[in-house]
Scaffold this active site. Structure first.
Site, mmCIF file in Angstrom:
data_model
loop_
_atom_site.group_PDB
_atom_site.id
_atom_site.type_symbol
_atom_site.label_atom_id
_atom_site.label_comp_id
_atom_site.label_asym_id
_atom_site.label_seq_id
_atom_site.Cartn_x
_atom_site.Cartn_y
_atom_site.Cartn_z
ATOM 1 N N GLU A 63 -110.326 -22.580 -45.307
ATOM 2 C CA GLU A 63 -110.644 -23.861 -44.652
ATOM 3 C C GLU A 63 -109.376 -24.600 -44.230
ATOM 4 O OE1 GLU A 63 -112.919 -28.061 -45.719
ATOM 5 O OE2 GLU A 63 -113.496 -26.227 -46.763
ATOM 6 N N LYS A 65 -117.490 -31.194 -54.117
ATOM 7 C CA LYS A 65 -117.069 -30.038 -53.327
ATOM 8 C C LYS A 65 -115.629 -30.244 -52.862
ATOM 9 C CE LYS A 65 -116.641 -27.342 -49.472
ATOM 10 N NZ LYS A 65 -115.647 -27.425 -48.383
ATOM 11 N N ASP A 78 -111.970 -16.368 -62.192
ATOM 12 C CA ASP A 78 -113.383 -16.305 -61.789
ATOM 13 C C ASP A 78 -113.811 -17.665 -61.240
ATOM 14 O OD1 ASP A 78 -116.128 -16.127 -61.580
ATOM 15 O OD2 ASP A 78 -116.423 -15.186 -63.532
ATOM 16 N N HIS A 129 -108.678 -33.169 -39.848
ATOM 17 C CA HIS A 129 -109.261 -31.840 -40.018
ATOM 18 C C HIS A 129 -109.365 -31.113 -38.676
ATOM 19 C CE1 HIS A 129 -111.728 -28.727 -41.862
ATOM 20 N NE2 HIS A 129 -112.566 -28.843 -40.845
#
Length: 436
Positions: free
Chosen positions: A90, A274, A290, A388
């Site tokens: 991202e 998130k 993990d 972004h």
């Protein structure tokens, strides 16, 4: 618990890093952290994880799959500088973390601490009619259960770890009848710990059946690692947050307003958290840990009081400074699994220079807090898309067919016009090539 001092000294403030080529960045990184040529080659070589090695890691291997690896700069954690490897697809994630770390480093950086690396294994017991009586039988046999569990991992015990205690949870009425669940509380030291605790759970199962008269079903770790917490704190004065368009006070108010919505509204909390994981997962992936376990533990912890809410907190102290804190489960390891078999994961750990799993956990949470701060800062002011989309413009340029120097030229024009579209990128490419 404060992190142990390390012999290595690193300056995480790499001037002009974003303006270098990938090869120049790798050279600067190698010099900064003392990577030898072989270690550096694992990053620069697309064949670092050869198929034969990959074939030994998982099943039905047909090849390998790569993601971009970047370095977050400017991080100071507990007075020591770190360069942070991040593997993520991202745009803006690495840039945002680096930018917030740059602001924080001038004001002490991030302070971190952590609890001991303790994991839980669960042993489910069914087929009993006296669950509370069974609970007391298990608690009375605590020492015997610990002895059986620890007999399966003498090396872990020698390192100071091992099964330290038990808990017994009762579910008297379920759709499958009464259940008792024994928890083994295990200090796994520098391992993530899944294999160690699963082996112990299986080892004690026969004794549990003997003591309770029930049948054991599941014997497996819990990814809600609520005894294995890592914490980070950052404190930034009002003046450090000011921009040309917004005062520091306005910045703080916007951050607090945005955070409050995440506290009260699960729809916002999911996106807010998130954003925290945008910082955490790339470090977890880079070090061969993990990330599904980390994600599961984080979101379960965010809902531990019955309502899904923000993992972080943002406040203002008595001096008017913005204070951010983050505490969450962080089950990471330095030994076992892909951390030992994947060459790039090994190099990532060399770049970080961490000595314990707890140190890695603390640094990772600091990156998550930096990422959260960056997102809230953007949302509180010009919105998330401005920065972004400027970075995303490079992706669009590549999709449209730009190559070489065309990528930056086209991306720059797309961002400048706030018109980041593939069809517009194609037009710009045609104009460039026509002019050439």
């Amino acid at each position: 618990r404060k992190m142990a001092a390390m012999p290595r000294t690193v300056n995480s403030r790499l001037e002009g890093y974003r303006n270098k080529t990938p090869q120049q960045r790798l050279a600067m990184l190698s010099e900064a952290v003392g990577l030898d040529a072989d270690a550096a080659a694992t990053i620069g070589d697309p064949g670092s994880l050869d198929v034969s090695r990959a074939n030994g890691m998982i099943e039905n291997v047909i090849g390998t799959f790569e993601l971009p690896m970047g370095i977050a700069t400017n991080f100071t954690v507990n007075g020591r500088d770190y360069l942070i490897p991040m593997v993520v697809e991202e745009p803006s994630v690495v840039a945002a973390a680096s930018y917030m770390a740059r602001i924080a480093r001038d004001h002490g950086g991030f302070e971190t601490s952590s609890s001991d690396p303790v994991m839980r294994a669960q042993v489910q017991v069914l087929g009993i009619t006296d669950p509370y009586g069974a609970r007391l039988k298990l608690l009375a046999a605590r020492d015997e259960i610990l002895e059986i569990a620890n007999s399966r991992d003498a090396f872990l015990v020698k390192l100071g770890g091992g099964c330290k205690d038990i808990e017994v949870h009762v579910f008297p009425t379920t759709a499958r009848g009464a259940m008792v669940v024994l928890h083994l509380v295990v200090d796994v030291r520098d391992a993530m710990g899944a294999n160690a605790v699963n082996t112990m759970a299986e080892a004690v199962a026969p004794k549990v059946e003997e003591l309770t008269g029930g049948q054991v079903r599941l014997r497996i770790l819990s990814n809600l690692a609520d005894r294995r917490l890592a914490r980070a704190r950052v404190r930034v004065p009002e003046a450090a947050l000011a921009t040309k368009e917004f005062s520091g006070r306005r910045m703080i108010d916007g951050i607090l307003d945005g955070h409050e919505l995440a506290v009260i509204d699960p729809y916002r909390a999911a996106t807010h958290n998130k954003g925290i994981m945008n910082g955490i997962d790339p470090v977890i992936v880079a070090t061969g840990n993990d990330w599904r376990a980390i994600e599961a533990g984080a979101h379960a912890y965010a809902a531990r009081n019955g309502v899904y809410t923000s993992l972080s907190t943002w406040e203002v102290d008595t001096e008017g400074c913005l204070v951010g804190t983050l505490e969450m489960p962080m089950a990471v390891g330095l030994v076992g699994g892909a951390t030992k078999t994947h060459p790039v994961a090994q190099t990532a750990l060399k770049i970080l220079g961490v000595e314990t799993a707890q140190e890695l956990a603390e640094i990772t949470v600091a990156v998550g807090l930096a990422q959260n701060m960056a997102a809230l800062r953007a949302l509180a002011t010009e919105g998330i898309q401005r920065g972004h989309m400027a970075l995303h413009a490079r992706n669009i340029a590549i999709v449209a067919g730009a190559v070489g120097n065309e990528i930056e030229i086209v991306a720059g024009k797309l961002a400048e016009a706030h018109d980041v579209r593939t069809d517009r990128a194609r037009e710009l490419i045609e104009e460039l090539r026509g002019a050439g």
